[in-house]
Write an enzyme that holds these catalytic residues in place. Structure first.
Site, PDB file in Angstrom:
ATOM      1  N   HIS A 211       1.666 -18.805 -17.693  1.00  0.00           N
ATOM      2  CA  HIS A 211       1.102 -17.463 -17.853  1.00  0.00           C
ATOM      3  C   HIS A 211       1.708 -16.771 -19.059  1.00  0.00           C
ATOM      4  O   HIS A 211       2.733 -16.102 -18.942  1.00  0.00           O
ATOM      5  CB  HIS A 211       1.371 -16.656 -16.581  1.00  0.00           C
ATOM      6  CG  HIS A 211       0.860 -17.320 -15.333  1.00  0.00           C
ATOM      7  ND1 HIS A 211       1.533 -18.353 -14.720  1.00  0.00           N
ATOM      8  CD2 HIS A 211      -0.265 -17.106 -14.609  1.00  0.00           C
ATOM      9  CE1 HIS A 211       0.836 -18.741 -13.659  1.00  0.00           C
ATOM     10  NE2 HIS A 211      -0.259 -18.005 -13.565  1.00  0.00           N
TER      11      HIS A 211
ATOM     12  N   ASN B   2      -2.137  -3.094 -16.650  1.00  0.00           N
ATOM     13  CA  ASN B   2      -2.901  -3.730 -17.740  1.00  0.00           C
ATOM     14  C   ASN B   2      -4.381  -3.911 -17.410  1.00  0.00           C
ATOM     15  O   ASN B   2      -5.140  -4.452 -18.213  1.00  0.00           O
ATOM     16  CB  ASN B   2      -2.263  -5.072 -18.140  1.00  0.00           C
ATOM     17  CG  ASN B   2      -2.322  -6.096 -17.015  1.00  0.00           C
ATOM     18  OD1 ASN B   2      -2.984  -5.896 -15.996  1.00  0.00           O
ATOM     19  ND2 ASN B   2      -1.626  -7.200 -17.202  1.00  0.00           N
TER      20      ASN B   2
ATOM     21  N   ILE C  29      -5.880  -5.921 -15.742  1.00  0.00           N
ATOM     22  CA  ILE C  29      -6.383  -7.296 -15.739  1.00  0.00           C
ATOM     23  C   ILE C  29      -5.766  -8.088 -14.597  1.00  0.00           C
ATOM     24  O   ILE C  29      -4.561  -8.016 -14.353  1.00  0.00           O
ATOM     25  CB  ILE C  29      -6.046  -8.003 -17.082  1.00  0.00           C
ATOM     26  CG1 ILE C  29      -6.835  -7.392 -18.242  1.00  0.00           C
ATOM     27  CG2 ILE C  29      -6.300  -9.508 -17.005  1.00  0.00           C
ATOM     28  CD1 ILE C  29      -8.331  -7.652 -18.238  1.00  0.00           C
TER      29      ILE C  29
ATOM     30  N   HIS D 155      -4.060 -14.323 -18.988  1.00  0.00           N
ATOM     31  CA  HIS D 155      -3.207 -14.305 -17.788  1.00  0.00           C
ATOM     32  C   HIS D 155      -2.605 -15.684 -17.498  1.00  0.00           C
ATOM     33  O   HIS D 155      -1.393 -15.794 -17.370  1.00  0.00           O
ATOM     34  CB  HIS D 155      -4.008 -13.818 -16.576  1.00  0.00           C
ATOM     35  CG  HIS D 155      -3.373 -14.165 -15.266  1.00  0.00           C
ATOM     36  ND1 HIS D 155      -2.471 -13.349 -14.634  1.00  0.00           N
ATOM     37  CD2 HIS D 155      -3.479 -15.275 -14.480  1.00  0.00           C
ATOM     38  CE1 HIS D 155      -2.054 -13.936 -13.522  1.00  0.00           C
ATOM     39  NE2 HIS D 155      -2.651 -15.102 -13.404  1.00  0.00           N
TER      40      HIS D 155
ATOM     41  N   GLU E 254       5.704  -4.860   9.684  1.00  0.00           N
ATOM     42  CA  GLU E 254       6.341  -6.159   9.874  1.00  0.00           C
ATOM     43  C   GLU E 254       6.477  -6.950   8.582  1.00  0.00           C
ATOM     44  O   GLU E 254       7.482  -7.627   8.345  1.00  0.00           O
ATOM     45  CB  GLU E 254       5.561  -7.002  10.902  1.00  0.00           C
ATOM     46  CG  GLU E 254       5.574  -6.444  12.317  1.00  0.00           C
ATOM     47  CD  GLU E 254       4.502  -5.401  12.540  1.00  0.00           C
ATOM     48  OE1 GLU E 254       3.713  -5.119  11.603  1.00  0.00           O
ATOM     49  OE2 GLU E 254       4.439  -4.849  13.659  1.00  0.00           O
TER      50      GLU E 254
ATOM     51  N   PHE F 194       3.549 -11.226  16.528  1.00  0.00           N
ATOM     52  CA  PHE F 194       3.409 -10.576  15.220  1.00  0.00           C
ATOM     53  C   PHE F 194       4.256 -11.244  14.141  1.00  0.00           C
ATOM     54  O   PHE F 194       4.321 -10.756  13.007  1.00  0.00           O
ATOM     55  CB  PHE F 194       3.714  -9.080  15.333  1.00  0.00           C
ATOM     56  CG  PHE F 194       2.845  -8.374  16.343  1.00  0.00           C
ATOM     57  CD1 PHE F 194       1.467  -8.610  16.367  1.00  0.00           C
ATOM     58  CD2 PHE F 194       3.376  -7.520  17.294  1.00  0.00           C
ATOM     59  CE1 PHE F 194       0.653  -7.992  17.311  1.00  0.00           C
ATOM     60  CE2 PHE F 194       2.572  -6.898  18.243  1.00  0.00           C
ATOM     61  CZ  PHE F 194       1.210  -7.137  18.251  1.00  0.00           C
TER      62      PHE F 194
ATOM     63  N   ASP G 219      -1.160  -7.846  28.921  1.00  0.00           N
ATOM     64  CA  ASP G 219      -1.550  -7.481  27.549  1.00  0.00           C
ATOM     65  C   ASP G 219      -2.600  -8.442  26.994  1.00  0.00           C
ATOM     66  O   ASP G 219      -3.335  -8.109  26.067  1.00  0.00           O
ATOM     67  CB  ASP G 219      -0.330  -7.445  26.626  1.00  0.00           C
ATOM     68  CG  ASP G 219       0.350  -6.079  26.649  1.00  0.00           C
ATOM     69  OD1 ASP G 219      -0.331  -5.099  27.011  1.00  0.00           O
ATOM     70  OD2 ASP G 219       1.539  -6.017  26.315  1.00  0.00           O
TER      71      ASP G 219
ATOM     72  N   HIS H  30      -1.747 -10.663  22.585  1.00  0.00           N
ATOM     73  CA  HIS H  30      -0.292 -10.511  22.582  1.00  0.00           C
ATOM     74  C   HIS H  30       0.444 -11.773  23.026  1.00  0.00           C
ATOM     75  O   HIS H  30       1.659 -11.750  23.162  1.00  0.00           O
ATOM     76  CB  HIS H  30       0.113  -9.342  23.486  1.00  0.00           C
ATOM     77  CG  HIS H  30      -0.070  -8.007  22.825  1.00  0.00           C
ATOM     78  ND1 HIS H  30      -1.281  -7.614  22.301  1.00  0.00           N
ATOM     79  CD2 HIS H  30       0.799  -6.990  22.581  1.00  0.00           C
ATOM     80  CE1 HIS H  30      -1.150  -6.399  21.775  1.00  0.00           C
ATOM     81  NE2 HIS H  30       0.106  -6.009  21.922  1.00  0.00           N
TER      82      HIS H  30
ATOM     83  N   ARG I  44      10.250 -12.191  27.530  1.00  0.00           N
ATOM     84  CA  ARG I  44      10.151 -10.798  27.972  1.00  0.00           C
ATOM     85  C   ARG I  44      10.637 -10.686  29.417  1.00  0.00           C
ATOM     86  O   ARG I  44      11.314  -9.747  29.783  1.00  0.00           O
ATOM     87  CB  ARG I  44       8.699 -10.359  27.894  1.00  0.00           C
ATOM     88  CG  ARG I  44       8.470  -9.015  28.515  1.00  0.00           C
ATOM     89  CD  ARG I  44       7.008  -8.849  28.902  1.00  0.00           C
ATOM     90  NE  ARG I  44       6.769  -7.489  29.330  1.00  0.00           N
ATOM     91  CZ  ARG I  44       5.948  -7.166  30.306  1.00  0.00           C
ATOM     92  NH1 ARG I  44       5.290  -8.109  30.950  1.00  0.00           N
ATOM     93  NH2 ARG I  44       5.767  -5.915  30.641  1.00  0.00           N
TER      94      ARG I  44
HETATM   95  C1  TPP Z   1      -0.106 -13.393  -2.486  1.00  0.00           C
HETATM   96  C2  TPP Z   1      -0.673 -13.989  -3.717  1.00  0.00           C
HETATM   97  N1  TPP Z   1      -1.994 -14.079  -3.849  1.00  0.00           N
HETATM   98  C3  TPP Z   1      -2.545 -14.672  -4.936  1.00  0.00           C
HETATM   99  C4  TPP Z   1      -1.746 -15.164  -5.919  1.00  0.00           C
HETATM  100  C5  TPP Z   1      -2.360 -15.862  -7.116  1.00  0.00           C
HETATM  101  N2  TPP Z   1      -2.237 -15.014  -8.306  1.00  0.00           N
HETATM  102  C6  TPP Z   1      -1.237 -15.172  -9.172  1.00  0.00           C
HETATM  103  S1  TPP Z   1      -1.263 -14.048 -10.395  1.00  0.00           S
HETATM  104  C7  TPP Z   1      -2.668 -13.332  -9.789  1.00  0.00           C
HETATM  105  C8  TPP Z   1      -3.284 -12.170 -10.487  1.00  0.00           C
HETATM  106  C9  TPP Z   1      -2.293 -11.107 -10.581  1.00  0.00           C
HETATM  107  O1  TPP Z   1      -2.745 -10.045 -11.328  1.00  0.00           O
HETATM  108  P1  TPP Z   1      -1.679  -9.061 -11.923  1.00  0.00           P
HETATM  109  O2  TPP Z   1      -0.625  -8.818 -10.944  1.00  0.00           O
HETATM  110  O3  TPP Z   1      -2.396  -7.914 -12.457  1.00  0.00           O
HETATM  111  O4  TPP Z   1      -1.016  -9.936 -13.038  1.00  0.00           O
HETATM  112  P2  TPP Z   1      -1.294  -9.938 -14.594  1.00  0.00           P
HETATM  113  O5  TPP Z   1      -2.347 -10.937 -14.851  1.00  0.00           O
HETATM  114  O6  TPP Z   1      -1.676  -8.585 -15.001  1.00  0.00           O
HETATM  115  O7  TPP Z   1       0.023 -10.374 -15.107  1.00  0.00           O
HETATM  116  C10 TPP Z   1      -3.071 -13.982  -8.637  1.00  0.00           C
HETATM  117  C11 TPP Z   1      -4.269 -13.602  -7.856  1.00  0.00           C
HETATM  118  C12 TPP Z   1      -0.364 -15.044  -5.746  1.00  0.00           C
HETATM  119  N3  TPP Z   1       0.501 -15.508  -6.631  1.00  0.00           N
HETATM  120  N4  TPP Z   1       0.150 -14.431  -4.656  1.00  0.00           N
HETATM  121 MG    MG Z   2      -2.708  -7.015 -14.186  1.00  0.00          MG
END
Ligand code: TPP
Ligand code: MG
Length: 694
Positions: free
Chosen positions: A38, A210, A212, A286, A438, A463, A495, A499, A546
């Protein structure tokens, strides 16, 4: 190639820019070389990370585990090249699992060249325990920021309990960087809400605004007013409109440090893939390498030699050494002097801090642990647990925890004098109130544990689903976190199936390195805690009943100390030569004992094995395991009020499992036991059938 000079005016701003562009280009080159990763966010956030590290953070690269260091959490873990770059450029040193300094860098330029390759110290995402200087493992979005709340609670708690007039032993801050993903994840909301409630003014989140994410612009997914949201929580909200403006970033961080009574949230407007003529502000930046041609153009826009790779220009290491190097070393040395003086006046507290840092237990940690007399009416697992927790929390000064609003039900409230509640105005309390959060609780327990406190979180076992991602991370990070789960089966009765856990034991047992324990009676609860407290690098889950469970007569049956082996022979055939083995955990152990007595009375040589922990048992010697489950005894019945999934490994293909294959139901427990076959007669019948004596 690595130290070639770049033509740059060497004004202060010029050196800053050179360092920032080094982070950018190392990130670009590493991702390109790995053909994955990335690049865009490191390109955008290099000025931020540079500013935090080189101008602000109190962190000594020579001693990355100095207890009073500021913490840096990269919650958008996919931008890991930011961390690898800065750990490399600051020459942060490696430390091993025994907290010894290894005299070598944590991340070398070679590691960066081998980004994402097997065994290198620059893996895909930040990994605690693998790379020194990483404060917590991140990658599952939202976990990092939530964990940072645990770190902030820990700092407040440590300061309250250990600082003395003139001795600010703990006064560090926690910086977390996050993106749109972290902000969209629910866990961040839970954690942010609690952080503001607790007034954690030692905590600063910087949000990379950003617009994005992977699927494109956030206009398709994320259009809330995030400033208003954080103001609503009670955070101090700041904005820096240009991610390249290091002075404004520095100023915002200064405002954070001066802000008392609430955490700070800095919205930082940035351009993903900054400087890339064709990829800036696109989701392509990205998670894909830029490509050779685009890299050349980008480097040109930075004024960088277009064909240079993994270039660290002359002056860059020196500038980091003069910044964070000097500031960090000075802060660490001053602290060490202060701590030496503190040790002179507060030797007891100082030695507690030493032990805590090495994850050791204080002498007498297990004194006064209860021994429960035989009692056919017995005691609920949660009840016994509550008594043990109250002893441990008194014996171990840095032991604390709480529940997600189920304290009275989980029996996790610490009621002894001086335990206190952790609140904004009483940050030395040992009772944490996570509220009904949680998921954040799981991450917060990890944050506390990363801060070397012995911490627990509690809720109903059902949970555990809500915090499973954090439990998984605790195992991945090898943290001795403790998860106390009560209402572990159908004891919840009325419950109903919402539960009643079914697949949860199997699910916990499937997590590598996690120790799951389901004790059978009050004395097994005590022994389970004994095992847990001795763990230094493994998390534990306790599944507790419990309803009352008979306290077994240990003069008649073997000692509960067998829990330490994960499974043990509780009751045996008279000559120790069983023809059938009944294996059970938790509430089903006394049921198996009943069946066993019946079988014995009928002349059938049965053995009962209490098996509170698969994981611990699997780590015993083959000799021991075979002594408990002799391979030649094929007639085996397992009984557990949970999914049958996985029990074949102990009963074999010719054995029988009495467990759950469906969800439970809403009814009094007795009726459920009858409906689902958790009765001694059923166990007896299964045993006889296996022996062909039905
Ligand atoms: C819980 C989770 N869901 C999905 C992903 C896959 N994933 C990695 S980065 C990303 C996009 C993240 O966007 P952002 O936080 O805006 O990062 P940027 O591209 O701006 O650095 C996703 C969906 C992940 N790492 N963790
Ligand atoms: Mg972003």
């Amino acid at each position: 190639m690595s130290t070639t000079q770049v033509a740059q005016p060497m004004t202060d701003a010029g050196v800053d820019q050179l360092c920032i562009n080094t982070i950018r280009t190392l990130s670009i080159d590493a991702v390109q070389q790995a053909k994955s990763g990335h690049p865009g966010t490191p390109m955008a956030l290099a000025p931020l990370v540079y500013t935090i590290w080189n101008r602000v953070m109190r962190f000594d690269p020579q001693d990355p585990i100095w207890p009073n260091r500021d913490r840096f959490v990269l919650s958008n873990g996919h931008a890991s090249m930011l961390l690898w770059s800065v750990l490399h450029l600051t020459k942060t040193q490696a430390v091993n699992a025994d907290y010894e300094r290894l005299g070598q860098p944590s991340v070398t330029l070679d590691d960066i060249r081998r980004f994402r390759q097997l065994d290198c110290k620059a893996p895909g995402h930040p990994e605690y325990h693998w790379v020194s200087g990483v404060e917590t493992t991140t990658g599952p979005l939202g976990q990092g920021v939530a964990t940072s709340v645990g770190m902030a609670i820990a700092q407040k708690w440590l300061a309250t309990r250990y600082n003395r007039p003139g001795f600010e032993i703990f006064d560090y801050n926690i910086y977390a960087v996050c993106g749109d993903g972290c902000m969209m994840e629910g866990i961040a909301s839970e954690a942010a809400s609690l952080a503001a409630h607790l007034g954690l003014d030692n905590l600063c989140w910087v949000y990379d605004n950003n617009h994005i994410t992977i699927e494109g612009n956030t206009r398709i997914t994320f259009t809330e007013d995030i400033a208003t949201r954080f103001l609503g929580y009670g955070w101090n909200v700041l904005r820096v409109g240009d991610a390249n403006d290091t002075d404004r970033i520095e100023h915002a961080l200064e405002v954070f440090r001066k802000t008392k009574g609430r955490p700070s949230f800095i919205i930082l407007d940035s351009h993903i893939g900054y400087g890339s003529p064709h990829k800036q502000d696109t989701s392509e930046a990205h998670g894909e390498p830029l490509g050779d041609e685009e890299i050349r153009l980008t480097k040109r826009s930075y004024g960088w030699p277009e064909n240079a790779k993994f270039l660290v220009p002359g002056g860059v290491y020196e500038h980091f050494a003069a910044g964070i190097g000097v500031r960090g070393a000075k802060a660490c040395q001053e602290w060490t002097k202060l701590f030496d003086a503190y040790r002179g006046t507060n030797p007891e507290l100082a030695s507690q801090i030493d032990q805590m840092q090495r994850r050791e237990l204080p002498a007498g940690w297990d004194r006064n642990l209860p021994v429960f007399p035989a009692d056919s009416k017995g005691m609920a697992g949660r009840e016994a647990s509550g008594k043990v927790l109250n002893v441990l929390a008194q014996n171990i000064p840095w032991f604390l925890g709480g529940s997600a609003d189920l304290g009275p039900s989980n029996k996790t409230l610490l009621t002894f004098e001086g335990a206190g509640d952790f609140q904004a105005n009483s940050p030395g309390g040992k009772n944490l109130h996570y509220g009904i959060r949680e998921h954040a609780m799981g991450a917060i327990v990890n944050g506390l544990s990363l801060s070397k406190l012995r911490a627990f979180g509690a809720t109903f076992f059902i949970f555990s689903d809500y915090l499973r991602p954090a439990i998984r991370l605790s195992a991945l990070m090898e943290l001795p976190a403790i998860f106390v789960f009560t209402h572990d089966a159908m004891g919840d009765g009325e419950d109903g199936p919402t539960h009643q856990p079914v697949e949860h034991l199997a699910s916990m047992r499937a997590i590598p390195g996690l120790v799951t324990l389901r004790p059978a009676d009050a004395n097994e609860v005590v022994e389970a805690y004994r095992c847990i407290m001795r763990l230094r690098h493994k998390p534990a889950v306790l599944a507790l009943s419990r309803q009352p469970l008979p306290t077994l007569d240990r003069s008649r049956y073997t000692s509960a100390s067998g829990v330490a082996h994960g499974a043990y022979v509780l009751a045996d055939a008279p000559n120790g030569n069983p023809e059938v083995i009944l294996i059970a955990s938790g509430s089903e152990v006394s049921l198996a004992v009943n069946a066993h007595e019946t079988l014995l009375a009928e002349g059938i040589r049965s053995r009962v094995v209490s098996m509170p922990s698969w994981d611990i048992f699997d780590h015993q010697t083959r000799e021991y395991r075979d002594s408990v489950l002799p391979p030649n005894v094929k007639a085996r019945v397992a009984v557990e009020q949970a999914s049958t999934f996985g029990w074949e490994r102990y009963v074999g293909t010719s054995g029988h499992v009495i467990g759950m294959k469906t969800f439970g139901a809403s009814a009094p427990l007795k009726e459920l036991q009858r409906k689902f076959g958790f009765e001694p007669e059923r166990v007896v019948a299964a045993a006889k059938e296996l022996l062909g004596r039905a």
